[in-house]
Design an enzyme around this catalytic site. Sequence first.
Site, PDB file in Angstrom:
ATOM      1  N   CYS A  10       0.839  -1.204   0.000  1.00  0.00           N
ATOM      2  CA  CYS A  10       0.000   0.000   0.000  1.00  0.00           C
ATOM      3  C   CYS A  10       0.871   1.251   0.000  1.00  0.00           C
ATOM      4  CB  CYS A  10      -0.912   0.018   1.220  1.00  0.00           C
ATOM      5  SG  CYS A  10      -0.005   0.192   2.755  1.00  0.00           S
ATOM      6  N   CYS A  13       2.962   1.681   3.080  1.00  0.00           N
ATOM      7  CA  CYS A  13       4.167   0.848   3.084  1.00  0.00           C
ATOM      8  C   CYS A  13       5.276   1.546   2.319  1.00  0.00           C
ATOM      9  CB  CYS A  13       3.923  -0.492   2.408  1.00  0.00           C
ATOM     10  SG  CYS A  13       2.588  -1.449   3.081  1.00  0.00           S
ATOM     11  N   ASP A  60       1.752 -30.672   0.175  1.00  0.00           N
ATOM     12  CA  ASP A  60       2.831 -30.615   1.142  1.00  0.00           C
ATOM     13  C   ASP A  60       2.145 -30.419   2.503  1.00  0.00           C
ATOM     14  OD1 ASP A  60       5.353 -29.958   2.410  1.00  0.00           O
ATOM     15  OD2 ASP A  60       4.638 -27.899   2.344  1.00  0.00           O
ATOM     16  N   ASP A  96       4.615 -25.074  -0.371  1.00  0.00           N
ATOM     17  CA  ASP A  96       5.043 -23.715  -0.044  1.00  0.00           C
ATOM     18  C   ASP A  96       6.530 -23.540   0.229  1.00  0.00           C
ATOM     19  OD1 ASP A  96       5.128 -25.006   2.459  1.00  0.00           O
ATOM     20  OD2 ASP A  96       5.055 -23.048   3.425  1.00  0.00           O
ATOM     21  N   ASP A 117       9.810 -27.715  -1.705  1.00  0.00           N
ATOM     22  CA  ASP A 117       8.748 -28.075  -2.636  1.00  0.00           C
ATOM     23  C   ASP A 117       8.996 -27.516  -4.029  1.00  0.00           C
ATOM     24  OD1 ASP A 117       7.138 -29.331  -0.677  1.00  0.00           O
ATOM     25  OD2 ASP A 117       6.561 -27.355   0.047  1.00  0.00           O
TER      26      ASP A 117
END
Lengths: 51, 722
Positions: B42, B45, B441, B621, B625
């Site tokens: 945003c 930020c 996973d 994730d 993986d």
Amino acid sequence: MNVLIYLIPVSLLLGGLGLAGFFWALRKGQFDDPDGDSRRILTDEHDDRPG
Amino acid sequence: MTAAVRPSLATCPACGVGAPVEAKPVAPQKDDILLSLPGIHCAGCISEVERTLKRQPGVRAARVNLTQKRATVQAEDGVNAEDLTAALEQAGYEAHELDAASLGGQDDPRGRALLMRLGVAGFAMMNVMLLSVAVWSGASDATRDMFHWISGAIALPTIVFSAQPFFASAWSALRAWRLNMDVPISLAIVLAAAISVYETSVSGAHAYFDAALSLTFFLLAGRYLDYRTRSLARSAASELAALEVPRATRTDGQVVPISDLRPGDLVRVVPGARMPVDGIIIRGESEIDRSFLTGESLPVFAGPDTEVSAGEVNLTGVLTVRVTAAGRDSSLHRLADLVALAEDARNRYTSLADRAARIYAPVVHLLSFAAFVGWMMVTGDARLSLNIAVATLIITCPCALGLAVPAVSTAASGRLFRKGLLIKSPTALERLSEVDTVVFDKTGTLTEGLPVADPISGVSSETLSLALALAEASAHPLAQSLSQAIREDGVSPADLTALREVPGQGVEGNWNGKTVRLGRAAWVGAEAAAGTAAYLGVDGKQPQTFTFTGRLRPGAAETVAKLRAKGKRVILLSGDSAAATSDIAAQLGIGDWRAEVLPQDKAEVISSLARDGHKVLMVGDGLNDTAALASAHASISPGSALEAARMVSDIVLLGRSLEPVVEAIDTSRSAVRRIVENFAIAALYNAVAIPVAVLGFATPLAAALAMSGSSIMVSLNALRLR
């Protein structure tokens, strides 16, 4: 029809100006961060020289 | 438009703050520090990050790029990237240093070149269209010829410049003896321009400069949008390599680039730091977090002779590591190589559009050639025959076919985006619709991060207050979730002295002259329970056991149930221990699970499923993986996943729930149905247009109308998907 002699160059010139403006903006990186630019307008900071 | 969903991903401390800050333009240079900021989303930020960075000594300028979620920092020599990331973490932003060299700079020359071509084509098309409208509304003789010449003067250089991507792609396809969609496109553009020049030179009535230019412009627009979505999802391999810390501290205190390290060198790794190299610990004891690399949810103990891999995080003690492999040979790099290999394999997937082009292109070419030969035989007029052949080529040019797929994918992506899914790969939907096996996973995908303490009952408040005091003294994940659980019961910590953390064992302290310990079973003197547990031992008392369970991600159970109801095979592959994995598998009713799977083995399991003819969807994730995600037929990762995992995935889940996975599969199936329908519409339209063109009734005006007509039909059909 003689009016075409200057109207056509004028239309090409105006279009060319637009194209030059587009090139300039592209070179200056104004299309590099569309997400960020659309958010920055919401802050109060004065960012008159976008990178 | 991404703003609506992203804020739910991370809590942003600066949202809505929007303090004024002065932003200076930053042109990327060689010595700039590049930071990855996965959490920013945003305006608040942006200004908060830029302000934080500029407060650091030695920083000259800082600029955030929200689209790429990166910051470019111009700083004086000697400014350390770690100080900058530490300052940002303190302000509440996750930040990683990126290796500017391996990312190849910030610039995006390909995107700019495409945009430039698009701009030029748009300018030329508008001007030529103006002149064409004049011709269509009745300009004749010298006026018409002059208009055609001006059109040609604009169109020819534009085509040479703007249509290059099509020519290049068509040429490389032809050289490999293949036909792709760009071959008929290029041929139509070139022939239209050539015949128009000839017609103009002999004062002909029809010129197709406008058709050639509008073809170029619209197809380039599609190409650019396609490129934009994909450039955001930059190559996973380069991000993976860039994540690797480029420096290490040698035992003599010198900070050196990893490329200067040789096997046998000694490096020091402080708590909180990532292992820069593969190596063997020779001094020090600690716990290391391997979850990124292996999926293990709990930190493991590491002492002398323990082997460590680059990318693992050192948690509690200072370690001295002897280098066994650095840089290109390290395990992180080997993983990156695996990903690159697997990605390459998937890129060979032939999309529906390409398959259609393989049938379509030869048919179109044969037809226009047949039209030429036929008219030649009937009339013997080469100029007329050529005109008709070119009109056939232009009218059948795959505007509708070129739109058939992108229009549907755009509508489908929009629909899925509203459900919290981000589609990254252009062929993701097609591949997803074919999926029959789903591999999950565990850590971070089906479960959410830390295990939670099971409800505690029948334990005296004295014991609880001791456990709380000890747990709060440690940064260990189990201790933290235990202290949170006890705090919720309204217990306050006991007064302990001489608190001390023993790396790899637990915490101990002194309570009224007695030693109290919280930690591993053997160290506390308790009997180990099944599953994940921590133990509290007080001198002369029976040890107390606290058990923990992985917390399921919201929607995990429903997703697995729905997938099974749809007849998909569901498999669970985890790098975690068998006990933790079987627990989760039982909760979800997954019978097919495997624990303690190494990253390479995950990818191998996926490939062997693929060899058996299964189309696998991988949902994961972690760094462990990524190879599996890249080698699967289709892949999805949660938004909380590591950047590298998100990069290789076709689809990213923006919210916390897993349920959109089911939605994605459903939508992908209807999207593929729409694409096939669109091909049917395009074929039907051509069935009408081709005879008209072949019989010689097509004019430039008819071609312009037909092109837009079919494109609108195809787009409207795609919109039914919304």
